[in-house]
Motif scaffolding. Structure first.
Motif, mmCIF file in Angstrom:
data_model
loop_
_atom_site.group_PDB
_atom_site.id
_atom_site.type_symbol
_atom_site.label_atom_id
_atom_site.label_comp_id
_atom_site.label_asym_id
_atom_site.label_seq_id
_atom_site.Cartn_x
_atom_site.Cartn_y
_atom_site.Cartn_z
ATOM 1 N N UNK A 1 0.802 -1.088 0.020
ATOM 2 C CA UNK A 1 -0.362 0.076 0.073
ATOM 3 C C UNK A 1 0.718 1.251 -0.031
ATOM 4 N N UNK A 2 0.818 1.901 -0.887
ATOM 5 C CA UNK A 2 0.964 3.506 -0.554
ATOM 6 C C UNK A 2 0.099 4.089 0.343
ATOM 7 N N UNK A 3 1.141 5.064 0.765
ATOM 8 C CA UNK A 3 0.313 6.103 2.518
ATOM 9 C C UNK A 3 1.546 7.248 1.224
ATOM 10 N N UNK A 4 0.779 8.136 1.665
ATOM 11 C CA UNK A 4 0.815 9.419 0.340
ATOM 12 C C UNK A 4 -0.156 10.719 1.674
ATOM 13 N N UNK A 5 0.833 11.813 1.839
ATOM 14 C CA UNK A 5 0.527 12.635 2.611
ATOM 15 C C UNK A 5 -0.706 14.050 1.881
ATOM 16 N N UNK A 6 -1.316 14.123 2.398
ATOM 17 C CA UNK A 6 -2.310 14.888 1.319
ATOM 18 C C UNK A 6 -1.725 15.650 0.467
ATOM 19 N N UNK A 7 -0.896 17.028 0.408
ATOM 20 C CA UNK A 7 -0.195 17.890 -0.042
ATOM 21 C C UNK A 7 0.759 16.862 -0.848
ATOM 22 N N UNK A 8 0.854 16.497 -0.831
ATOM 23 C CA UNK A 8 1.979 15.692 -2.276
ATOM 24 C C UNK A 8 1.125 15.236 -3.317
ATOM 25 N N UNK A 9 0.383 14.785 -2.537
ATOM 26 C CA UNK A 9 -1.352 14.215 -3.627
ATOM 27 C C UNK A 9 -1.485 15.236 -4.184
ATOM 28 N N UNK A 10 -1.330 16.338 -3.366
ATOM 29 C CA UNK A 10 -2.473 17.450 -4.559
ATOM 30 C C UNK A 10 -1.263 18.284 -5.401
ATOM 31 N N UNK A 11 0.297 17.998 -4.687
ATOM 32 C CA UNK A 11 0.898 18.788 -5.639
ATOM 33 C C UNK A 11 1.259 17.990 -7.235
ATOM 34 N N UNK A 12 1.042 16.247 -6.781
ATOM 35 C CA UNK A 12 1.250 15.408 -8.158
ATOM 36 C C UNK A 12 0.075 15.399 -9.495
ATOM 37 N N UNK A 13 -1.296 15.778 -8.289
ATOM 38 C CA UNK A 13 -2.240 16.389 -9.324
ATOM 39 C C UNK A 13 -1.948 17.555 -9.554
ATOM 40 N N UNK A 14 -1.660 18.634 -9.351
ATOM 41 C CA UNK A 14 -1.935 20.206 -9.826
ATOM 42 C C UNK A 14 -0.603 19.503 -11.521
ATOM 43 N N UNK A 15 0.262 19.211 -10.695
ATOM 44 C CA UNK A 15 1.616 19.047 -11.889
ATOM 45 C C UNK A 15 1.009 18.371 -12.703
ATOM 46 N N UNK A 16 0.175 17.418 -12.924
ATOM 47 C CA UNK A 16 -0.407 16.400 -13.503
ATOM 48 C C UNK A 16 -1.233 17.483 -15.110
ATOM 49 N N UNK A 17 -2.078 18.486 -13.623
ATOM 50 C CA UNK A 17 -3.216 19.086 -14.500
ATOM 51 C C UNK A 17 -2.468 20.272 -15.213
ATOM 52 N N UNK A 18 -1.290 20.752 -14.079
ATOM 53 C CA UNK A 18 -0.557 21.959 -15.129
ATOM 54 C C UNK A 18 0.004 21.898 -16.613
ATOM 55 N N UNK A 19 0.782 20.207 -16.364
ATOM 56 C CA UNK A 19 1.178 20.613 -17.790
ATOM 57 C C UNK A 19 0.690 20.028 -19.584
ATOM 58 N N UNK A 20 -1.126 19.567 -18.772
ATOM 59 C CA UNK A 20 -1.974 18.536 -19.821
ATOM 60 C C UNK A 20 -1.887 19.696 -20.863
ATOM 61 N N UNK A 21 -1.208 19.383 -22.106
ATOM 62 C CA UNK A 21 -1.448 18.045 -22.828
ATOM 63 C C UNK A 21 -0.597 16.979 -22.958
ATOM 64 N N UNK A 22 0.450 17.626 -21.891
ATOM 65 C CA UNK A 22 2.263 17.533 -22.209
ATOM 66 C C UNK A 22 1.704 16.163 -20.835
ATOM 67 N N UNK A 23 1.967 15.128 -20.945
ATOM 68 C CA UNK A 23 2.236 13.530 -19.919
ATOM 69 C C UNK A 23 4.076 15.026 -18.766
ATOM 70 N N UNK A 24 2.797 15.043 -17.856
ATOM 71 C CA UNK A 24 4.187 15.414 -16.517
ATOM 72 C C UNK A 24 4.416 14.175 -15.997
ATOM 73 N N UNK A 25 5.736 14.183 -14.962
ATOM 74 C CA UNK A 25 6.563 13.235 -14.856
ATOM 75 C C UNK A 25 8.115 13.997 -13.195
ATOM 76 N N UNK A 26 8.113 12.996 -12.555
ATOM 77 C CA UNK A 26 8.491 13.110 -11.618
ATOM 78 C C UNK A 26 8.741 12.009 -10.272
ATOM 79 N N UNK A 27 9.242 12.406 -9.431
ATOM 80 C CA UNK A 27 9.657 11.324 -8.317
ATOM 81 C C UNK A 27 8.879 12.497 -7.000
ATOM 82 N N UNK A 28 8.812 11.299 -5.826
ATOM 83 C CA UNK A 28 9.095 11.917 -4.739
ATOM 84 C C UNK A 28 10.030 11.040 -3.795
ATOM 85 N N UNK A 29 10.972 11.674 -3.408
ATOM 86 C CA UNK A 29 11.960 10.771 -2.266
ATOM 87 C C UNK A 29 12.025 10.372 -0.749
ATOM 88 N N UNK A 30 12.598 9.459 -0.911
ATOM 89 C CA UNK A 30 12.477 9.827 0.280
ATOM 90 C C UNK A 30 13.799 9.215 1.952
#
Length: 147
Positions: A1-30
């Motif tokens: 199971x992936x446990x992810x905090x709300x702010x990181x989840x929302x930032x990933x979604x915002x990145x995906x929406x912002x870059x649309x129609x180009x595929x967004x990409x990135x990482x979350x490191x720990x």
């Protein structure tokens, strides 16, 4: 199971929406060995494509050196699909080289960069085998709770 905090989840979604129609990409490191996604790194899709993503090799090398210096590893590797569901393509599966990582896909196919929900799914991809896993979005991470 992936446990992810709300702010990181929302930032990933915002990145995906912002870059649309180009595929967004990135990482979350720990921190190595913790499976805790703590630090979001938005990457540039060097391909500039709506159908696949590619990290800039110089940026990726710099990121891996930085992670090495900070004793971090990729916990989440994410990208968006702009016209298809949030399921790994054959190319995604073939490029999945981090067996310990959660591979998150965000589909912006339904609403693009407009308001509206996205499909946010996580997978483990090991030796070409794709296994979907549950995503738990929490308001506070375990690391923040113990601080």
């Amino acid at each position: 199971m992936l446990q992810i905090d709300r702010s990181t989840h929302d930032a990933i979604v915002a990145h995906a929406k912002r870059d649309h129609p180009v595929e967004a990409c990135g990482m979350v490191v720990g921190p190595i060995g913790t499976d805790r996604p703590e630090r979001l790194i938005e990457m540039v899709n060097a391909a500039g494509s709506p159908t696949f993503y590619e990290y800039d090799s110089t940026d990726l090398l710099q990121l891996y050196r930085e992670m090495d210096d900070r004793d971090e590893e990729p916990v989440v590797i994410y990208h968006s699909h702009t016209a298809t569901e949030a399921y790994p393509s054959v190319t995604d599966i073939n490029l999945a080289g981090e067996p310990g990582a959660h591979y998150v896909l965000v589909s912006t196919a339904e609403h693009g960069n407009n308001d509206g929900p996205v499909e946010f799914r996580s997978y483990r991809i090991i030796d070409g085998v794709v296994t979907e896993e549950e995503v738990s979005v929490v308001d506070v991470t375990a690391a923040e709770e113990s601080s």
